[in-house]
Every structure is written in structure tokens, then in C-alpha cells.
Design a protein around this motif. Structure first.
Motif, short mmCIF file in Angstrom:
data_model
loop_
_atom_site.label_atom_id
_atom_site.label_comp_id
_atom_site.label_asym_id
_atom_site.label_seq_id
_atom_site.Cartn_x
_atom_site.Cartn_y
_atom_site.Cartn_z
N GLY A 123 3.13 11.33 -11.55
CA GLY A 123 2.44 12.27 -10.66
C GLY A 123 3.38 13.26 -10.00
N ASP A 124 4.67 13.18 -10.31
CA ASP A 124 5.64 14.13 -9.77
C ASP A 124 6.09 15.08 -10.88
N VAL A 125 6.39 16.31 -10.50
CA VAL A 125 6.89 17.28 -11.46
C VAL A 125 8.39 17.47 -11.22
N HIS A 155 23.67 10.52 -0.97
CA HIS A 155 23.25 10.30 -2.35
C HIS A 155 21.73 10.19 -2.40
N ASP A 156 21.12 11.19 -2.99
CA ASP A 156 19.66 11.15 -3.09
C ASP A 156 19.25 10.18 -4.18
N ASN A 157 18.14 9.50 -3.97
CA ASN A 157 17.55 8.76 -5.09
C ASN A 157 16.04 8.82 -5.02
N TRP A 158 15.44 8.58 -6.16
CA TRP A 158 13.99 8.75 -6.31
C TRP A 158 13.35 7.47 -6.81
N TRP A 159 12.26 7.11 -6.19
CA TRP A 159 11.39 6.05 -6.72
C TRP A 159 10.08 6.06 -5.98
N GLN A 160 9.19 5.14 -6.31
CA GLN A 160 7.85 5.11 -5.71
C GLN A 160 7.45 3.68 -5.40
N THR A 161 6.41 3.55 -4.60
CA THR A 161 5.84 2.23 -4.36
C THR A 161 5.57 1.53 -5.70
N GLU A 162 5.06 2.29 -6.64
CA GLU A 162 4.69 1.72 -7.93
C GLU A 162 5.88 1.22 -8.73
N PHE A 216 0.85 -1.18 0.00
CA PHE A 216 0.00 0.00 0.00
C PHE A 216 0.89 1.24 0.00
N THR A 217 0.53 2.23 -0.82
CA THR A 217 1.37 3.43 -0.92
C THR A 217 1.28 4.23 0.38
N SER A 218 2.14 5.23 0.50
CA SER A 218 2.25 5.97 1.75
C SER A 218 1.01 6.78 2.09
N GLY A 219 0.21 7.08 1.09
CA GLY A 219 -1.00 7.85 1.36
C GLY A 219 -0.72 9.33 1.60
N THR A 220 0.35 9.84 0.99
CA THR A 220 0.66 11.25 1.15
C THR A 220 -0.44 12.09 0.51
N THR A 221 -0.97 11.63 -0.62
CA THR A 221 -1.94 12.42 -1.35
C THR A 221 -3.38 11.98 -1.13
N GLY A 222 -3.61 10.94 -0.40
CA GLY A 222 -5.00 10.53 -0.19
C GLY A 222 -5.10 9.07 0.13
N GLY A 277 6.96 -1.68 6.95
CA GLY A 277 5.63 -1.48 6.38
C GLY A 277 5.64 -0.65 5.12
N TRP A 278 6.78 -0.13 4.79
CA TRP A 278 6.89 0.74 3.63
C TRP A 278 7.71 0.02 2.56
N VAL A 279 7.46 0.34 1.31
CA VAL A 279 8.12 -0.39 0.21
C VAL A 279 9.65 -0.38 0.33
N ALA A 325 7.88 19.16 -7.39
CA ALA A 325 6.76 18.95 -6.48
C ALA A 325 5.95 17.77 -6.95
N ARG A 326 5.08 17.28 -6.09
CA ARG A 326 4.02 16.40 -6.56
C ARG A 326 3.12 17.27 -7.41
N ALA A 327 2.59 16.68 -8.48
CA ALA A 327 1.79 17.49 -9.41
C ALA A 327 0.70 18.26 -8.67
N GLY A 383 7.87 9.13 6.72
CA GLY A 383 8.72 10.28 7.01
C GLY A 383 8.50 11.53 6.18
N LYS A 384 7.46 11.53 5.34
CA LYS A 384 7.26 12.71 4.49
C LYS A 384 6.42 13.76 5.20
N VAL A 385 6.77 15.02 4.97
CA VAL A 385 5.92 16.10 5.47
C VAL A 385 4.58 16.01 4.74
P1 ATP Z 1 0.50 8.27 -2.24
O1 ATP Z 1 0.84 7.82 -3.62
O2 ATP Z 1 -0.45 7.35 -1.55
O3 ATP Z 1 0.10 9.69 -2.17
P2 ATP Z 1 3.31 8.44 -1.74
O4 ATP Z 1 3.41 8.87 -3.16
O5 ATP Z 1 3.94 9.32 -0.72
O6 ATP Z 1 1.79 8.16 -1.33
P3 ATP Z 1 5.37 6.45 -1.94
O7 ATP Z 1 5.21 5.57 -3.11
O8 ATP Z 1 5.92 5.86 -0.70
O9 ATP Z 1 3.93 7.00 -1.56
O10 ATP Z 1 6.28 7.68 -2.27
C1 ATP Z 1 6.73 8.00 -3.55
C2 ATP Z 1 6.78 9.50 -3.69
O11 ATP Z 1 7.69 10.06 -2.72
C3 ATP Z 1 7.30 9.97 -5.01
O12 ATP Z 1 6.31 9.97 -6.00
C4 ATP Z 1 7.79 11.38 -4.66
O13 ATP Z 1 6.72 12.29 -4.63
C5 ATP Z 1 8.34 11.20 -3.27
N1 ATP Z 1 9.79 10.94 -3.33
C6 ATP Z 1 10.43 9.78 -3.17
N2 ATP Z 1 11.77 9.93 -3.27
C7 ATP Z 1 11.99 11.22 -3.53
C8 ATP Z 1 13.16 12.00 -3.75
N3 ATP Z 1 14.37 11.49 -3.71
N4 ATP Z 1 12.98 13.31 -4.00
C9 ATP Z 1 11.75 13.85 -4.04
N5 ATP Z 1 10.62 13.17 -3.83
C10 ATP Z 1 10.72 11.87 -3.58
#
Ligand code: ATP
Ligand code: MG
Length: 584
Positions: free
Chosen positions: A450-452, A353-360, A213-219, A257-259, A465-467, A558-560
């Protein structure tokens, strides 16, 4: 704001010739590095494969308990225990594709349950152990949980009250030595009677393995479905993005509990044959430094929120510990403020080292990887095998789709919705029971994240930002992260959360919620100073309003939670806050 590029540190660069490797990389090649006996099974790659080699006597798992007691399991131990658990499931009549949930902290039983479930071709879905009864019920119900493994305490407090409403949940196994609460059975007892021998059945790499299950940051949280093939990406990305090798001791601080806690806290390091450190304790700066020191952690994967908390203590605290083993630090989950990268250099002697990815996406997609220069504030570049693009956005903030086509933004520094070309092995195969939502995530042959983001002339991606978080103020488009990062450069600021607040003139007005560092008082003078500081650095997009808040809402990953800050500001319903830290 310009930050100097941090040049790669020669001790971090893997001995492999990354550049050549990257050029010749293919997913078929990455797959060929795995054994794939009887098909491709995550647990086979993570455990059984090593039990057939000399590695079996190496420590696979070192769990540090709350009382600092350390429990160690070798690869052979893990092989046997996971075999037992798989047999327990088989005896219970739990089969392929059926759902096993965990509600556990980072304890050995978690690893045994996860990997034993995957051996049995059942599907594993992890829950945050801090969840309250409602989010637990919701996920067990949506996921059709048949088995739950948890502690007797968590069961009594959170599951027993909702058990009646979960008819599909037939078996609850509890950890510890008993007595087992009514309606449950001791895991230990079930395991004692089970054979450690379990031959993994032939596995199709497209068999469902994990439900996250995704983090639920957006809903409302979505259930992302992952298959066994994901292990190809777990392993390859750990090599490239985390520089992980068999001789490493690896600590991933993410909750299971998180991906992240699953892909990198369990699977990836074991497929590589490294030693995994699991710390059960809560965040505490001193304790964390001590774990890094005492467990001789060499590669550390954590999150901006934790690093910000360490930063609050200044560099002096770090100096009191021997961190000489540490050679690679990475971060994920939220944008990593450039300030933190610079702090890392000072306090840890290493860039973060920053990296980016998602549950998906199931695995790291974009990163400042080991052999490249780190640009503070940038997420890095797409990993080998990953094709990313930015898509022109429409009025709703998402990629503009007309007649099924999208427009790729090519010019440097222009922003767009971040998109990925499907086809990497750990890509989610669906949202559970929601094909429509899944279909909507794709357009013009791209997966829409869904990210910009922006991409600079060197091919580095920068998170905007998130879109749905982008602020539109007086004709400017503002990413909250940029504003937050600038505020954090002020010595009084430990953390910031920035939102757009509706305004009749500007459309939206930038408002910042600020957490102060110890020793600073929330005075009007400081407020004015921060507004002026923002204006000097950011000009027109600076926050007009600043509020002090020592308890910014965070998700459990851990996300704001800007969505919540905004709802509170506007007096709107808070929506789904099941993943809010501290709400359990
Ligand atoms: P939900 O989709 O339910 O709103 P969520 O998107 O927070 O929740 P996750 O899949 O855990 O759930 O988080 C992925 C998101 O976290 C990314 O789409 C992005 O917005 C953010 N993120 C992850 N890593 C980074 C990073 N290195 N820099 C910026 N944003 C990041
Ligand atoms: Mg998301």
C-alpha cells in the motif's frame, strides 16, 4: 534535492563481517540461533533462556518513572515475575489462544503481563493508554478480550463506563496497591499468591501470539495477527538494522500500544540480552536528552516526529548533555526528512538510520543498516532474507493486477507499489476475522504494502507516499513527503503536512499546512516567501496554497494524519479518528 551520502562511521559497524553474514543469511540459520526449547516461544527466547545462564543477573529492564524514580529488573526477576503472571492466567482458567489486553504505559507491569501472557500461550493485544473509551471498546470487542490489565485510574475513567457492553471481558487486573475499583482485582494480590515457577508448554511456532491493531492512518484499524515464529525476525532485524548487541543499553521511545513498542520496545532487545530502558514520561526535549545521558543509552530507536521536535530546539540543547554513550540512532514510522539526518550529524554526532516496516510485517524490512552508507531521505535497502520489488501501478494508484499477475518495475528511479515476497517469520498471518481483506493484500506471489516507493541504481528505496496519498496535479504525480521535506529546509518551518485539494483545472492542487519554529510569526509575507521558496525548489509540483497550523494532527504513533487534514479542508466527515493524538 541531492543530499550527500553519509559514510558509515567505523564505531558503529558491528565487528561481525556484515557483508559475508548477509550473503550467507537464511531464515533457517536465524532460527537455529534461537534455543527453541519445547518449540519456539517468544517469551522463552526473551526471558527464560537468559535465566538459565550467567546473564540472569544482568539488568533486563530499567524503567524511569514520571517522578524520575528508576525501577530495575534483572533477567532473573523478569523470569520469576512473568512466571507468576502466567500462573495467574492459568488459575483464572485463561488458556491458549485467549486474549489478554493491556492498557498501560511503559511500566514494569507491562513487560510482566506481555511476556507472562506469551508464556501461557495466550494472545497479547496492547492498547494505547491514551485511547478514549470508544476505541478501547471497539478493540476489546473485536479482539474478544477476556483479560485486561490496566491502572485503577484508567479503569475508572475509560473502562468502567463501557464494561457492561463487554460481556467477554471477565477479568480486569489493576496495578498499584489498591484499593481495587469494583469489578477489578489487584494484580499485585493475584501475583503474590502465584508461584514464580512456570514451565512454558510446548509451543508451535505458528501459534498466535500477538494481535496488533494498525495505526489507523488511512482509516478503520485492522487487527494484524502475529505468531511466535515472529521472534526469529525480531531478533535478526535488531542485529542487522539496529546493530544491537548484548552489552547495549537500548531505548525505544514508541508507545507500547504500537507494534514498534512491542517488537522492539519489549521483545527484540530482550532476545538479544541487552538492557532495555523504558521511560514512562511524556515527550519533553530536555527530559529525553536527560534520559539518553543518565541511562547511558547506546542504541536509540525513535520516530521522525520526536526528532523534529528535538530539532525545533536547535543543536545547542543537545550540546548541554553528555551523549557520548550513544552510538546508533534509528527512526521509523514516517518518512525521515533528509534535514533530520543532517541535523543528527550536527547535534548528536551520528546519522539517523531510517528504516521502514508496518504492523503487518511485524519487523523491520528495509533499512539503512549499520554497515552501509546512509543516504539521507532513503529508507535503505531490504534486510537479509527480505525480497522487495516495485510493482507497476494502475489508475487507482495500487499495483496493477491482471489475471492474477503483476508487473515488476525494474528500471532504476521508476516508482511503483512496494511489494514483499512472503515467507519471513514475522509476516502477519491474517487480519482478525477478515480473510477477504487479507486475501486482497496479495497478488502474483507478492504482499502489497500500500506504499509507493522508488529504487535507485544502488538498490536504495525511497518512500514516495501511501498509495492513497499520492497527489495528481496537472499531470504530475507528487508524493507529499518530498514537498514536506523541502518546506522543512526553510528556517521558519518545523513541520509540514501536504495534501491534494480538488481543483477543476489541475485535478488536484498541492496545499501545505505548516508548523513554524519558535520565533517566527504566521504573516502573509512569510506565506508568500514559503510559496516562492517551494517554487524555486520544486517547480511545478510546489504547493500553491500554504496554511499555518501549530497543531498538525498526528496519530498516536506520531504520523501526520494527512487524511484528516484533507477531510477538514474539504469539510468532510473526519472518519475514524480513534488513533488521533490527543483525542482520548
Ligand atoms: P493503517 O494501515 O491503519 O492506515 P498505518 O499504516 O499508519 O495505519 P502502521 O502499520 O503503524 O499503520 O504504519 C506503517 C506505515 O507507516 C507504512 O506502511 C508507511 O506508510 C509508514 N512508514 C513506516 N516507516 C516508514 C519510513 N521509514 N518511511 C516512510 N514511511 C514509513
Ligand atoms: Mg498500513
Amino acid at each position: 534535492m541531492m543530499w550527500e551520502t553519509v559514510h558509515k562511521n567505523p564505531i558503529q559497524a558491528n565487528l561481525l563481517d556484515y557483508a559475508a553474514e548477509c550473503r550467507s543469511f537464511s531464515w533457517e540459520g536465524a532460527r537455529a540461533r534461537l534455543y527453541g526449547r519445547h518449540g519456539l516461544n517468544i517469551a522463552y527466547e526473551a526471558v527464560d533462556r537468559h535465566a538459565e545462564t550467567e546473564r540472569r543477573h544482568q539488568t533486563a529492564l530499567r524503567c524511569v518513572g514520571r517522578d524520575d524514580k528508576v525501577t530495575e529488573l534483572t533477567y532473573l526477576d523478569l523470569h520469576r515475575e512473568t512466571g507468576r503472571f502466567a500462573n495467574v492466567l492459568r488459575e483464572l482458567g485463561v488458556g491458549k489462544g485467549e486474549r489478554v489486553f493491556t492498557l498501560l504505559g511503559r511500566v514494569p507491569d507491562l513487560y510482566v503481563t506481555v511476556l507472562g501472557t506469551l508464556k501461557n500461550l495466550s494472545v497479547l493485544s496492547p492498547l494505547f493508554s491514551a485511547f478514549g473509551p470508544e476505541p478501547i471498546r471497539e478493540r476489546l470487542r473485536l479482539g474478544g478480550g477476556r483479560v485486561l490489565v490496566t491502572t485503577p485510574e484508567l479503569y475508572a475513567r475509560k473502562v468502567a463506563p463501557i464494561r457492561d457492553s463487554l460481556p467477554a471481558l471477565e477479568h480486569v487486573l489493576v496495578t498499584g496497591d489498591g484499593p481495587a475499583p469494583e469489578g477489578t482485582r489487584l494484580l499485585r494480590e493475584a501475583m503474590t499468591g502465584a508461584s514464580p515457577r512456570f514451565d512454558i508448554p510446548p509451543t508451535d511456532s505458528e501459534d498466535m501470539a500477538l494481535l496488533h491493531f494498525t495505526s489507523g492512518t488511512t482509516g478503520r484499524p485492522k487487527g494484524a495477527v502475529h505468531v511466535h515464529a515472529a521472534v526469529i525476525a525480531h531478533r535478526a532485524t535488531a542485529v542487522y538494522a539496529l546493530d544491537l548487541r548484548p552489552e547495549d543499553t537500548f531505548w525505544c521511545t514508541a508507545d507500547p500500544g504500537w507494534v514498534t513498542g512491542m517488537s522492539y520496545g519489549v521483545i527484540a532487545p530482550l532476545t538479544i540480552g541487552a538492557t532495555v530502558v523504558a521511560d514512562t514520561g511524556e515527550f519533553d526535549a530536555r527530559r529525553w536528552y536527560r534520559t539518553l545521558q543518565d541511562q547511558r543509552v547506546s542504541v536509540w530507536y525513535t520516530a521522525p516526529t520526536a526528532l523534529r521536535m528535538l530539532m525545533r530546539h536547535g543543536g545547542e540543547l543537545a550540546a548541554g548533555y553528555d551523549l557520548s554513550r550513544l552510538r546508533f540512532v534509528a527512526s521509523v514510522g514516517e518518512p525521515l526528512n533528509p534535514e533530520i539526518v543532517v541535523w543528527g550529524l550536527r547535534a548528536l554526532g551520528l546519522p539517523v538510520h531510517d528504516n521502514w516496516w508496518q504492523t503487518e510485517t511485524g519487523a523491520i524490512m528495509i533499512s539503512n543498516y549499520a554497515a552501509m552508507d546512509v543516504k539521507p531521505g532513503s529508507m535503505g535497502r531490504p534486510l537479509p532474507g527480505i525480497r522487495a520489488a516495485l510493482l507497476r501501478r494502475g489508475a487507482d494508484g495500487r499495483a496493477l493486477v491482471s489475471d492474477g499477475e503483476v508487473q515488476v518495475v525494474e528500471e532504476p528511479d521508476a516508482e511503483g507499489e512496494l511489494a514483499l515476497r512472503p515467507g519471513w517469520p514475522s509476516m502477519f498471518r491474517g487480519y482478525l476475522d477478515d480473510p477477504e481483506r487479507y486475501a486482497k493484500a496479495f497478488a502474483g506471489g507478492w504482499y502489497l504494502t500500500g506504499d509507493v516507493a522508488r529504487r535507485d541504481a544502488d538498490g536504495y528505496y525511497w518512500f514516495v507516499a501511501r498509495a492513497d496519498d499520492v497527489i495528481k496535479s496537472a499531470g504530475h504525480l507528487i508524493g507529499p513527503f518530498e514537498v514536506e521535506s523541502v518546506l522543512m529546509e526553510h528556517p521558519a518551518v518545523a513541520e509540514a503536512g501536504v495534501i491534494g485539494k480538488p481543483d477543476p483545472v489541475a485535478g488536484e492542487l498541492v496545499k501545505a499546512f505548516v508548523t513554524l519554529r519558535p520565533g517566527h510569526e504566521p504573516t502573509d509575507a512569510l506565506r508568500r516567501e514559503l510559496v516562492a521558496f517551494g517554487r524555486r525548489r520544486l517547480g511545478a509540483v510546489a504547493p500553491k496554497e500554504i496554511a499555518f497550523d501549530q497543531n498538525l494532527p498526528h496519530t498516536r504513533s506520531g504520523k501526520v494524519m494527512r487524511r484528516l487534514l484533507k477531510a477538514r479542508e474539504l469539510g468532510l466527515p473526519e472518519g475514524d479518528i480513534s488513533t488521533l493524538e490527543g483525542s482520548g
